[in-house]
Design a protein around this motif. Sequence first.
Motif, PDB file in Angstrom:
ATOM      1  N   ILE A 213       0.897  -1.267  -0.195  1.00 50.03           N
ATOM      2  CA  ILE A 213      -0.048   0.016  -0.051  1.00 50.03           C
ATOM      3  C   ILE A 213       0.705   1.323  -0.034  1.00 50.03           C
ATOM      4  CG2 ILE A 213      -1.561   1.363   1.044  1.00 50.03           C
ATOM      5  CD1 ILE A 213      -2.896  -1.254   0.351  1.00 50.03           C
ATOM      6  N   LEU A 214       0.402   2.324  -0.985  1.00 47.37           N
ATOM      7  CA  LEU A 214       1.469   3.449  -0.894  1.00 47.37           C
ATOM      8  C   LEU A 214       0.183   4.647  -0.528  1.00 47.37           C
ATOM      9  CD1 LEU A 214       3.705   2.850  -3.974  1.00 47.37           C
ATOM     10  CD2 LEU A 214       4.040   2.499  -1.472  1.00 47.37           C
ATOM     11  N   THR A 215       0.714   5.404   0.473  1.00 53.49           N
ATOM     12  CA  THR A 215      -0.341   6.267   0.695  1.00 53.49           C
ATOM     13  C   THR A 215       0.154   7.834   0.692  1.00 53.49           C
ATOM     14  OG1 THR A 215      -0.004   6.217   3.177  1.00 53.49           O
ATOM     15  CG2 THR A 215      -1.642   5.039   2.122  1.00 53.49           C
ATOM     16  N   ASP A 216       1.542   7.677   0.840  1.00 54.21           N
ATOM     17  CA  ASP A 216       2.245   9.110   0.762  1.00 54.21           C
ATOM     18  C   ASP A 216       2.655   9.711  -0.499  1.00 54.21           C
ATOM     19  OD1 ASP A 216       4.230  11.232   0.900  1.00 54.21           O
ATOM     20  OD2 ASP A 216       5.674  10.002   2.069  1.00 54.21           O
ATOM     21  N   PRO A 217       1.964  10.961  -0.839  1.00 51.93           N
ATOM     22  CA  PRO A 217       1.851  11.299  -2.306  1.00 51.93           C
ATOM     23  C   PRO A 217       3.371  11.578  -2.762  1.00 51.93           C
ATOM     24  CG  PRO A 217       0.335  12.806  -0.949  1.00 51.93           C
ATOM     25  CD  PRO A 217       0.948  11.683   0.258  1.00 51.93           C
TER      26      PRO A 217
ATOM     27  N   PRO B  69       3.800  -5.762   8.403  1.00 55.99           N
ATOM     28  CA  PRO B  69       3.922  -4.351   8.793  1.00 55.99           C
ATOM     29  C   PRO B  69       5.226  -4.025   8.514  1.00 55.99           C
ATOM     30  CG  PRO B  69       3.269  -5.811  10.658  1.00 55.99           C
ATOM     31  CD  PRO B  69       3.260  -6.788   9.526  1.00 55.99           C
ATOM     32  N   GLY B  70       5.916  -2.960   7.980  1.00 56.77           N
ATOM     33  CA  GLY B  70       6.936  -2.676   7.303  1.00 56.77           C
ATOM     34  C   GLY B  70       6.816  -1.203   6.740  1.00 56.77           C
ATOM     35  N   PRO B  71       8.059  -0.720   6.373  1.00 51.60           N
ATOM     36  CA  PRO B  71       7.997   0.647   5.836  1.00 51.60           C
ATOM     37  C   PRO B  71       7.513   0.767   4.593  1.00 51.60           C
ATOM     38  CG  PRO B  71      10.631  -0.223   6.058  1.00 51.60           C
ATOM     39  CD  PRO B  71       9.405  -1.194   6.882  1.00 51.60           C
ATOM     40  N   ASP B  72       7.123   2.102   4.286  1.00 53.27           N
ATOM     41  CA  ASP B  72       6.941   2.330   2.883  1.00 53.27           C
ATOM     42  C   ASP B  72       8.126   1.855   2.128  1.00 53.27           C
ATOM     43  OD1 ASP B  72       6.663   3.626   0.304  1.00 53.27           O
ATOM     44  OD2 ASP B  72       5.771   5.522   1.170  1.00 53.27           O
ATOM     45  N   PRO B  73       7.872   1.125   1.052  1.00 53.40           N
ATOM     46  CA  PRO B  73       9.047   0.571   0.251  1.00 53.40           C
ATOM     47  C   PRO B  73       9.744   1.690  -0.561  1.00 53.40           C
ATOM     48  CG  PRO B  73       7.242  -0.368  -0.597  1.00 53.40           C
ATOM     49  CD  PRO B  73       6.676   0.428   0.569  1.00 53.40           C
ATOM     50  N   VAL B  74       9.013   2.952  -0.917  1.00 48.60           N
ATOM     51  CA  VAL B  74       9.726   3.539  -1.606  1.00 48.60           C
ATOM     52  C   VAL B  74      10.405   4.708  -0.928  1.00 48.60           C
ATOM     53  CG1 VAL B  74       9.049   5.756  -3.015  1.00 48.60           C
ATOM     54  CG2 VAL B  74       7.591   3.827  -3.216  1.00 48.60           C
ATOM     55  N   ALA B  75      10.330   4.795   0.473  1.00 54.06           N
ATOM     56  CA  ALA B  75      10.673   5.806   1.202  1.00 54.06           C
ATOM     57  C   ALA B  75      12.401   6.114   1.093  1.00 54.06           C
ATOM     58  CB  ALA B  75      10.422   5.762   2.746  1.00 54.06           C
ATOM     59  N   LEU B  76      13.076   4.956   1.439  1.00 52.49           N
ATOM     60  CA  LEU B  76      14.729   4.875   1.332  1.00 52.49           C
ATOM     61  C   LEU B  76      15.056   5.091  -0.010  1.00 52.49           C
ATOM     62  CD1 LEU B  76      17.059   4.650   2.852  1.00 52.49           C
ATOM     63  CD2 LEU B  76      17.068   2.052   2.557  1.00 52.49           C
ATOM     64  N   PRO B  77      14.636   4.301  -0.944  1.00 53.72           N
ATOM     65  CA  PRO B  77      15.167   4.375  -2.565  1.00 53.72           C
ATOM     66  C   PRO B  77      14.814   5.870  -2.934  1.00 53.72           C
ATOM     67  CG  PRO B  77      13.935   2.396  -2.429  1.00 53.72           C
ATOM     68  CD  PRO B  77      13.779   3.087  -1.154  1.00 53.72           C
ATOM     69  N   ARG B  78      14.000   6.776  -2.500  1.00 54.10           N
ATOM     70  CA  ARG B  78      13.359   7.997  -2.841  1.00 54.10           C
ATOM     71  C   ARG B  78      14.500   8.947  -2.330  1.00 54.10           C
ATOM     72  NH1 ARG B  78       8.458   8.684  -0.321  1.00 54.10           N
ATOM     73  NH2 ARG B  78       9.361   9.941   1.360  1.00 54.10           N
ATOM     74  N   ALA B  79      15.061   8.550  -0.982  1.00 54.86           N
ATOM     75  CA  ALA B  79      15.965   9.330  -0.339  1.00 54.86           C
ATOM     76  C   ALA B  79      17.578   9.338  -0.779  1.00 54.86           C
ATOM     77  CB  ALA B  79      15.898   8.889   1.251  1.00 54.86           C
ATOM     78  N   LEU B  80      17.822   8.131  -1.550  1.00 53.04           N
ATOM     79  CA  LEU B  80      19.011   7.952  -2.247  1.00 53.04           C
ATOM     80  C   LEU B  80      18.955   8.426  -3.509  1.00 53.04           C
ATOM     81  CD1 LEU B  80      19.420   4.239  -1.018  1.00 53.04           C
ATOM     82  CD2 LEU B  80      20.130   6.319   0.306  1.00 53.04           C
ATOM     83  N   LYS B  81      19.523   9.879  -3.649  1.00 51.05           N
ATOM     84  CA  LYS B  81      19.522  10.525  -4.913  1.00 51.05           C
ATOM     85  C   LYS B  81      20.431   9.875  -5.965  1.00 51.05           C
ATOM     86  CE  LYS B  81      16.631  13.329  -2.645  1.00 51.05           C
ATOM     87  NZ  LYS B  81      16.666  12.780  -1.485  1.00 51.05           N
ATOM     88  N   ASN B  82      19.938   9.499  -7.062  1.00 50.10           N
ATOM     89  CA  ASN B  82      20.892   9.109  -8.182  1.00 50.10           C
ATOM     90  C   ASN B  82      21.683  10.082  -8.717  1.00 50.10           C
ATOM     91  OD1 ASN B  82      19.245  10.362 -10.120  1.00 50.10           O
ATOM     92  ND2 ASN B  82      17.788   8.556 -10.171  1.00 50.10           N
ATOM     93  N   ALA B  83      22.586   9.750  -9.594  1.00 52.04           N
ATOM     94  CA  ALA B  83      23.665  10.609 -10.221  1.00 52.04           C
ATOM     95  C   ALA B  83      22.852  11.915 -11.053  1.00 52.04           C
ATOM     96  CB  ALA B  83      24.335   9.911 -11.174  1.00 52.04           C
ATOM     97  N   ALA B  84      21.673  11.634 -11.552  1.00 49.42           N
ATOM     98  CA  ALA B  84      20.983  12.618 -12.444  1.00 49.42           C
ATOM     99  C   ALA B  84      20.266  13.589 -11.186  1.00 49.42           C
ATOM    100  CB  ALA B  84      19.964  12.176 -13.121  1.00 49.42           C
ATOM    101  N   GLU B  85      19.800  13.073 -10.241  1.00 48.11           N
ATOM    102  CA  GLU B  85      19.228  13.881  -9.033  1.00 48.11           C
ATOM    103  C   GLU B  85      20.339  14.678  -8.202  1.00 48.11           C
ATOM    104  OE1 GLU B  85      15.326  11.247  -7.791  1.00 48.11           O
ATOM    105  OE2 GLU B  85      17.248  10.615  -7.244  1.00 48.11           O
TER     106      GLU B  85
END
Length: 585
Positions: A183-187, A284-300
């Motif tokens: 489930i993803l609820t964070d915009p 139960p577990g953290p939003d699977p997007v939260a950590l990958p989103r925080a790890l900025k790739n080279a373009a970001e």
Amino acid sequence: MLKNHEDRLYALRARLGAAGLDGFIIPRADEYLGEYVPPCAERLAWITGFTGSAGLAIVLAEEAAVFSDGRYTLQLEQETDPALWQRLHIIENKPEAWLRPRAAGKRIGYDPWLISPEGLKRFAGVELVPVAANPIDEIWTDRPAPPLAPAVPHPETYAGESALSKRTRLATELRGAGQDAAILTDPASLAWLFNIRGADLEFCPFALGYALLRADATALIFMAPEKITPELRDHLGPEVTLLDRTALPGEIATLHGKTVRFDPATQPAWFETALAEAGARIAPGPDPVALPRALKNAAEQAGTRAAHKRDGVAMVKFLAWLSTASGQTESSAAAKLLAFRAEGELFRGESFPAISGAGAHGAIIHYRVTPESDREIRPNEVYLIDSGGQYLDGTTDITRTIWTGPAPAPDEIRANVTRVLAGHIALARAVFPVGVAGGHLDALARQELWRAGLDYDHGTGHGVGSYLSVHEGPASISRAAKPVPLAAGMLLSNEPGYYLPGAYGIRLENLVLVQPALFPGALKPFLRFETVTLVPFDRALIEPALLSPEALDWLNAYHAQVYEALAPQLDDTTRAWAKAATAPI
């Protein structure tokens, strides 16, 4: 229409009584549990008058209390009526501790869309009753309509990775954990995962909605049809199904027997109940997007540097202008800074409402100027400007503390600003092993203040998104947060401060990227911070004798970097100001 807060509180109590409830919990939240909410979700502000971005109220038949943290202590006192509300510090007077002795034998209502399961657990021992309809919505007759701005594709040039690649990567993680869906609820998670942006919130480029990511990398997005354009459908492709939010209960019901990841800390309690009723197995577990989103790739990361260079140009133009401007107010100065930012390429708006505080207003940590509070920026006082921009390639957040002159700053103020600067530099220079969390580094920024018996009542740093929210998890530099290890690619703020109520406020903020620190022969990997903000600190407020030789070297090197990066983009007058502002100390 209920125009005053006393009438609103009376009407809410009447509605609760009619519903058989003895009280009601009112978080400052929308149904996505984000920090920034649309006007239609400002229920806490409507009922109490408190407009801060973090808080909670509890209404009982005879008592009511409103809580917030140290950033908003003064604001809470200024905006709420003490005859109606007890105004309490949420750490020193926890809401659950306030409620428990008052709730014996009483039924306390809550809106399951506006609070997480972990948020509910705080109130263990209280009889909590979920409501089908929020009673505030029933009495808020002129409540604004929900936002319906279109969702738009975010170019891969800035995102650095296709949406399909992101879904595939996260779906592999779900399969590895034996999970069928998440489930993803964070915009912010929807924005990052699907490479989309929107305009449903004033300062965050979000398209509000929910999503279900499946372990086969297909997905469902639940979003108002008015937001959906043909361009968006083409961008998302056939493996992403777009549905109205009204379809959500039916789709949840199809998850019978499936294992579904759900974050009880950050997602609405409604989903936990719906999944349980559907017969799904909740993982139960953290939003699977939260950590990958925080790890900025080279373009970001490249976009972040480019955005900060443009933002630095705007800030230097502003500071040079401010050095000779007269008759300006807090609001006119903030408007001028916004105009300078708007000249920059890829600028899309402010990343939060500018905190433009002169004199005593600077001591209000999250002060927001209004027509009623606006005042002139006077000679010989401290002026604090905390602001940021949203650019297509990055999000910025910077604070500078300025002495308006022309007289020299008092020794006490210079000393305190320099103590804050020393802490800022200590954190900027930190080198630490992989596995260290931001909370472990928080004391570095406070050490010189502590030596003088001083401190500040907020965290030292928060995560920042890539053309997303200016406040982003899961990592932070704060003793109060969960200890999430820092990792290469994270973008965080470095913002120690000091606030003397009724007198002045000090905050010095840059953004920093976490980078590998290379030590030949090291037995474990280490990390460091790369400062990406490019704006000088005010020399009029620096006492060099209070800085160590290493700190002075860092400051002079930083100022040299600022001038080298920005000078080619400045006009002659502004360049001359910048040269003087960045000269070696």
